[in-house]
Design a protein around this motif. Structure first.
Motif, PDB file in Angstrom:
ATOM      1  N   UNK A 112      23.261 109.408  64.868  1.00 53.43           N
ATOM      2  CA  UNK A 112      22.451 109.968  63.781  1.00 53.43           C
ATOM      3  C   UNK A 112      23.351 110.457  62.654  1.00 53.43           C
ATOM      4  N   UNK A 113      24.509 111.012  63.003  1.00 52.43           N
ATOM      5  CA  UNK A 113      25.408 111.514  61.956  1.00 52.43           C
ATOM      6  C   UNK A 113      25.788 110.387  60.991  1.00 52.43           C
TER       7      UNK A 113
ATOM      8  N   UNK B  41      24.080 107.644  60.422  1.00 52.83           N
ATOM      9  CA  UNK B  41      22.885 107.269  59.649  1.00 52.83           C
ATOM     10  C   UNK B  41      22.607 108.293  58.541  1.00 52.83           C
ATOM     11  N   UNK B  42      22.736 109.564  58.855  1.00 53.62           N
ATOM     12  CA  UNK B  42      22.501 110.606  57.852  1.00 53.62           C
ATOM     13  C   UNK B  42      23.536 110.470  56.723  1.00 53.62           C
TER      14      UNK B  42
ATOM     15  N   UNK C 275      20.002 114.672  50.070  1.00 54.97           N
ATOM     16  CA  UNK C 275      20.768 114.423  48.843  1.00 54.97           C
ATOM     17  C   UNK C 275      19.918 114.599  47.590  1.00 54.97           C
TER      18      UNK C 275
ATOM     19  N   UNK D  64      18.891 106.918  68.956  1.00 56.39           N
ATOM     20  CA  UNK D  64      19.234 107.423  67.622  1.00 56.39           C
ATOM     21  C   UNK D  64      17.982 107.912  66.886  1.00 56.39           C
TER      22      UNK D  64
ATOM     23  N   UNK E 283      22.532 107.720  54.418  1.00 55.11           N
ATOM     24  CA  UNK E 283      21.510 108.145  53.458  1.00 55.11           C
ATOM     25  C   UNK E 283      22.098 108.969  52.330  1.00 55.11           C
ATOM     26  N   UNK E 284      23.000 109.881  52.665  1.00 56.42           N
ATOM     27  CA  UNK E 284      23.650 110.698  51.635  1.00 56.42           C
ATOM     28  C   UNK E 284      24.464 109.813  50.684  1.00 56.42           C
TER      29      UNK E 284
ATOM     30  N   UNK F  33      17.026 116.299  64.162  1.00 58.35           N
ATOM     31  CA  UNK F  33      17.680 116.742  62.930  1.00 58.35           C
ATOM     32  C   UNK F  33      16.645 117.097  61.860  1.00 58.35           C
TER      33      UNK F  33
ATOM     34  N   UNK G 204      27.941 121.674  54.299  1.00 57.48           N
ATOM     35  CA  UNK G 204      28.310 121.374  55.682  1.00 57.48           C
ATOM     36  C   UNK G 204      27.034 121.073  56.461  1.00 57.48           C
ATOM     37  N   UNK G 205      27.030 119.978  57.180  1.00 59.75           N
ATOM     38  CA  UNK G 205      25.843 119.598  57.960  1.00 59.75           C
ATOM     39  C   UNK G 205      26.242 119.422  59.415  1.00 59.75           C
TER      40      UNK G 205
ATOM     41  N   UNK H 196      19.206 111.751  55.371  1.00 58.91           N
ATOM     42  CA  UNK H 196      20.338 111.918  54.455  1.00 58.91           C
ATOM     43  C   UNK H 196      19.911 111.779  53.009  1.00 58.91           C
ATOM     44  N   UNK H 197      19.053 110.798  52.747  1.00 59.68           N
ATOM     45  CA  UNK H 197      18.559 110.605  51.373  1.00 59.68           C
ATOM     46  C   UNK H 197      17.755 111.813  50.907  1.00 59.68           C
TER      47      UNK H 197
ATOM     48  N   UNK I 100      25.264 118.011  62.727  1.00 59.57           N
ATOM     49  CA  UNK I 100      24.335 116.948  63.139  1.00 59.57           C
ATOM     50  C   UNK I 100      23.987 117.022  64.615  1.00 59.57           C
TER      51      UNK I 100
ATOM     52  N   UNK J  70      16.057 120.962  60.497  1.00 57.11           N
ATOM     53  CA  UNK J  70      16.298 121.308  59.092  1.00 57.11           C
ATOM     54  C   UNK J  70      15.019 121.392  58.281  1.00 57.11           C
TER      55      UNK J  70
ATOM     56  N   UNK K 215      25.383 114.175  68.120  1.00 60.16           N
ATOM     57  CA  UNK K 215      24.594 112.984  67.781  1.00 60.16           C
ATOM     58  C   UNK K 215      25.384 112.130  66.799  1.00 60.16           C
ATOM     59  N   UNK K 216      26.384 111.451  67.333  1.00 60.40           N
ATOM     60  CA  UNK K 216      27.264 110.682  66.438  1.00 60.40           C
ATOM     61  C   UNK K 216      26.511 109.565  65.722  1.00 60.40           C
TER      62      UNK K 216
ATOM     63  N   UNK L 258      26.462 110.520  47.213  1.00 61.91           N
ATOM     64  CA  UNK L 258      27.270 111.658  47.647  1.00 61.91           C
ATOM     65  C   UNK L 258      28.594 111.192  48.268  1.00 61.91           C
TER      66      UNK L 258
ATOM     67  N   UNK M 282      29.871 116.240  50.964  1.00 64.15           N
ATOM     68  CA  UNK M 282      29.201 116.699  52.187  1.00 64.15           C
ATOM     69  C   UNK M 282      30.129 116.454  53.374  1.00 64.15           C
TER      70      UNK M 282
ATOM     71  N   UNK N 191      17.254 108.607  60.335  1.00 73.78           N
ATOM     72  CA  UNK N 191      18.527 109.250  59.991  1.00 73.78           C
ATOM     73  C   UNK N 191      18.910 108.985  58.547  1.00 73.78           C
ATOM     74  N   UNK N 192      18.818 107.734  58.135  1.00 72.78           N
ATOM     75  CA  UNK N 192      19.166 107.395  56.751  1.00 72.78           C
ATOM     76  C   UNK N 192      18.216 108.126  55.795  1.00 72.78           C
TER      77      UNK N 192
ATOM     78  N   UNK O  74      17.585 111.424  68.082  1.00 70.87           N
ATOM     79  CA  UNK O  74      18.635 112.244  67.463  1.00 70.87           C
ATOM     80  C   UNK O  74      18.213 112.637  66.049  1.00 70.87           C
TER      81      UNK O  74
END
Lengths: 256, 305
Positions: free
Chosen positions: B53-54, B56-57, A119, A138, B60-61, A145, B44-45, A115-116, B47, A149, B50-51, B66, B22, A111-112, A141
Motif C-alpha cells: 500500500x505504501x 501505491x500511496x 496530495x 493490498x 498517487x502522491x 489507511x 510524514x505518512x 495518495x492522490x 503507512x 486517515x 503495509x509496504x 509530489x 512527502x 492506495x493510489x 492495506x
C-alpha cells in the motif's frame, strides 16, 4: 439527461467495439457502465477530480464517455479494432487521454487514490474496484489507511457482480458478506443497484461523515442474455452471427 | 553517523522550504526520522506495516506531482512490494525514491527472512529505475541532495550499520562511483563492490595499492559509461557482492564488459552461496566464512592475477 438510456447507448456501442476488437472483458465493462456514466454525465467529475478504474480490464467502459467529452479523439475510437493507429488498449494506461492511472494488475486503485486525495485535498478521487479485488491483500492495506486517515475526498465503488473468472465468489472463496466485513471500518457504506443510475446518484448525493463506500450490486455482462452471469464472458469469446444479432436485438430493445 | 540518518537529515532540512516533499514509512524508524515526523507531521505518512500500500500511496502522491520518499526495511520494501513498484512508479515513470535499509546480511542475527541477498537482481529488472548503494554517510548525504534537487525513480540501498568513510582518492561526480587508487592501466586489477563490500575493498586496497584499484560502485543501474571504459583498460576484474550469485553485481559488470568487448581478460566474481544462511555468528563471521573477506579477496588476487 436520461442517464439510464445514455448508459445503454454506451453498452450498445461497446458491444459493437468488442465484436470488432475481438478481445477484452465485456462482462466486467458492462457491469460497471451505469457507475461511470453517472459519474461523468451526472456532474460528479470536475476538472480537478480523478476517476481510477482499479479493475483495469474494464477501463474500456470509459473510452466512449471520454470520447464524447472530447478527451479521447474520435479517430482513435474509430480506428480501434480496424488495424489502424490508436491510443486505445484493452487495459487502461496513462498514455490514453483522460485515463488517470495505469491499471490492469488488481489491488492498486485504493492506495493510489488515497495518495492522490492526500496530495490534492481540493479534488475528489473516485475509485472503482471489483469485488474480486477484495481478494488482494493490498486492497485491505489501503482500506485500513483510508479509514485511519479519514480521507473524505475519495469515494470507493465496489462493483459486486458475484463472479470471478472460475465461477461464483461464494463457490471459489467466499467473500460475503462484504458489507459486514467493511462495517468494522469507519466508513459510510451505501448499497445500490449498480445498474440503477438514480440509486447511484442518490448514494453520491448523500452526505457522508466518513469516507464513502458504495456497494454496487451488478450483473456481470449486463444487457445481453448471452453474457449475463456467465463467468466465461469475463473475456470476449468467439461469437456467431446469430448471437451477434440476438445481442443487437436485445440492446436495441432497450435503447429504441 | 548512520547512512539513513545522514540521508533523512537532508530531507528534513529541505522540508523547511519545500512542502511538496512527502516521506512515507512502513513502520521503520531512524533517529533523524523521529525529528522529521515531529516537525513536519503533514509531510510524514505512516503507512502501517503495509509496504504494498505504501508504494501505491506514493504512486498517487507522485501522480499529483509530489516528491516522494518511501522508507522501510530492505527485504520487505523490495521483494514484497516489487509488483507495486513495477505497475506504479516504473510503468508510469514517477520520481519516487525507494529507501531500503539493511542490504545483504546486515540483519545477521535475525536470519534469512531479514536478509536481502537478491534485491539487486530483482530490482535491476525493473524498468526506469536507478539503483544506488551507499558505503558511507557522506555518500548518503550527497545522494539525498541530488534526489531532492532532481527527483528520479530510484532504489537506494542503505547499510544497516554505521560505516567509516571510504579512503577515496577519486570521486566521480553525480554519485556514480568512487575510486581508491590512481590511474587504471593493464597492470592494475579493478576490485569492484558497493556498500559494505566497498569497506572490505578499502582494506584490500590499503594492502595492495600497487596492484589494485578499488571501485565503490554507487550507481550500478544504469551502469556508468566511464566505468565501462576503465573495465576495458584494466588488467583484470574482481567483483565482490553481498548477494547470492544469480543476477548479482557480477552479472552487471559482465554485461558492461560484454558491451565493450572487454571479456578477454580474467573476471572473478565473489558472492554469498546459493543457500539460505541459518547459521549465526554475526555478519563478519558469515562474510568471512563465505569468502567475502579481505583475506579471500587477497587470495583471489594472488591466485588469479
Amino acid at each position: 439527461m436520461d442517464l439510464q438510456r445514455k448508459a445503454n447507448l454506451y453498452r450498445k456501442e461497446l458491444f459493437e467495439k468488442f465484436v470488432e476488437v475481438k478481445q477484452g472483458h465485456p462482462g466486467s465493462a458492462f457491469s460497471m457502465l451505469e457507475i461511470v456514466t453517472t459519474l461523468y454525465h451526472g456532474g460528479y467529475v470536475d476538472f480537478e477530480d480523478k476517476v481510477l478504474i482499479s479493475k483495469g480490464h474494464a477501463t474500456v467502459a470509459l473510452y466512449p464517455i471520454l470520447r464524447d467529452l472530447n478527451i479521447i479523439p474520435q479517430e482513435d475510437w474509430n480506428n480501434w479494432g480496424k488495424g489502424k493507429p490508436t491510443c486505445l488498449r484493452v487495459f487502461g494506461n496513462i498514455s490514453i487521454p483522460g485515463i488517470d492511472m495505469t491499471s490492469g494488475s488488481l489491488g492498486h486503485g485504493i492506495g493510489v487514490g488515497a495518495g492522490m486525495a492526500i496530495a490534492d485535498p481540493n479534488g475528489h478521487v473516485h475509485v472503482v474496484i471489483s469485488e474480486g479485488e477484495l481478494y488482494e491483500g493490498s486492497t485491505w492495506e489501503a482500506l485500513l489507511f483510508v479509514a485511519h486517515r479519514q480521507i473524505k475526498n475519495m469515494t470507493i465503488f465496489i462493483d459486486i457482480n458475484n463472479l470471478i473468472i472460475l465461477g461464483k465468489t461464494d463457490d471459489c472463496l467466499m467473500l460475503n458478506s462484504i458489507r459486514e466485513k467493511l462495517s468494522g471500518f469507519p466508513f459510510d457504506i451505501f448499497s445500490v443497484d449498480g445498474h440503477n443510475t438514480n440509486e447511484i446518484m442518490n448514494a453520491l448525493d448523500e452526505t457522508a461523515y466518513q469516507p464513502k463506500i458504495i456497494l454496487c450490486h451488478t450483473v456481470k455482462g449486463k444487457g445481453f442474455s448471452l453474457m449475463e452471469n456467465k463467468p466465461e464472458w469475463h473475456y470476449m469469446q468467439a461469437i456467431t452471427e446469430e448471437e451477434i444479432e440476438q445481442c443487437r436485438k436485445e440492446i436495441n430493445d432497450v435503447t429504441a | 553517523m548512520l547512512q539513513r540518518d545522514a540521508f533523512i537529515e537532508e530531507v528534513k532540512k529541505r522540508l523547511e522550504t519545500d512542502k511538496d516533499i512527502y516521506f512515507l514509512s512502513a513502520d521503520f524508524g531512524a533517529a533523524a526520522l523521529d525529528i522529521l515526523r515531529e516537525r513536519y507531521p503533514d509531510n510524514f505518512i505512516h503507512c502501517g506495516i503495509s509496504e504494498q500500500a505504501m508504494i501505491d500511496i506514493a504512486t498517487g502522491l507522485a501522480l499529483q506531482g509530489k516528491k516522494v520518499f518511501c522508507y522501510a526495511m530492505a527485504p520487505f520494501i523490495s521483494l514484497r512490494a516489487i509488483e507495486q513498484i513495477k505497475c506504479g512508479p516504473s510503468m508510469m515513470n514517477l520520481p519516487i525514491a525507494i529507501l531500503s535499509v539493511g542490504i545483504g546480511i546486515g540483519y545477521a542475527d535475525a536470519g534469512p527472512t531479514h536478509y536481502i541477498t537478491e534485491d539487486f537482481a530483482c530490482m535491476r529488472s525493473i524498468l526506469n529505475l536507478n539503483i544506488y548503494t551507499l558505503a558511507d554517510a557522506s555518500s548518503a548525504k550527497r545522494l539525498a541532495n541530488k534526489l531532492l534537487d532532481k527527483p528520479e525513480l530510484c532504489y537506494v540501498r542503505f547499510d544497516r550499520h554505521e560505516q567509516p568513510e571510504l579512503p577515496v582518492t577519486n570521486f566521480i561526480t553525480d554519485n556514480l562511483y568512487r575510486l581508491m587508487g590512481d590511474t587504471v592501466t593493464k597492470n592494475k586489477i579493478l576490485v569492484i563492490g558497493s556498500g559494505k563490500m566497498s569497506q572490505i575493498i578499502a582494506d584490500v586496497y590499503k594492502e595492495k595499492s600497487d596492484k589494485v584499484i578499488g571501485v565503490d560502485l554507487i550507481r550500478a543501474k544504469p551502469f556508468p559509461d566511464t566505468l565501462k571504459i576503465l573495465l576495458d583498460e584494466c588488467g583484470g576484474v574482481v567483483v565482490v557482492d553481498e548477494q547470492t550469485p544469480a543476477g548479482s553485481l557480477g552479472a552487471a559488470v559482465l554485461e558492461a564488459m560484454a558491451e565493450k568487448n572487454s571479456l578477454s581478460k580474467k573476471v572473478k566474481v565473489l558472492t554469498l552461496p546459493e543457500e539460505y544462511l541459518f547459521e549465526n555468528g554475526g555478519r563478519e563471521y558469515l562474510l568471512k566464512k563465505h569468502g567475502l573477506s579481505k583475506e579471500n579477496i587477497l587470495k583471489t588476487l594472488n591466485d588469479n592475477f
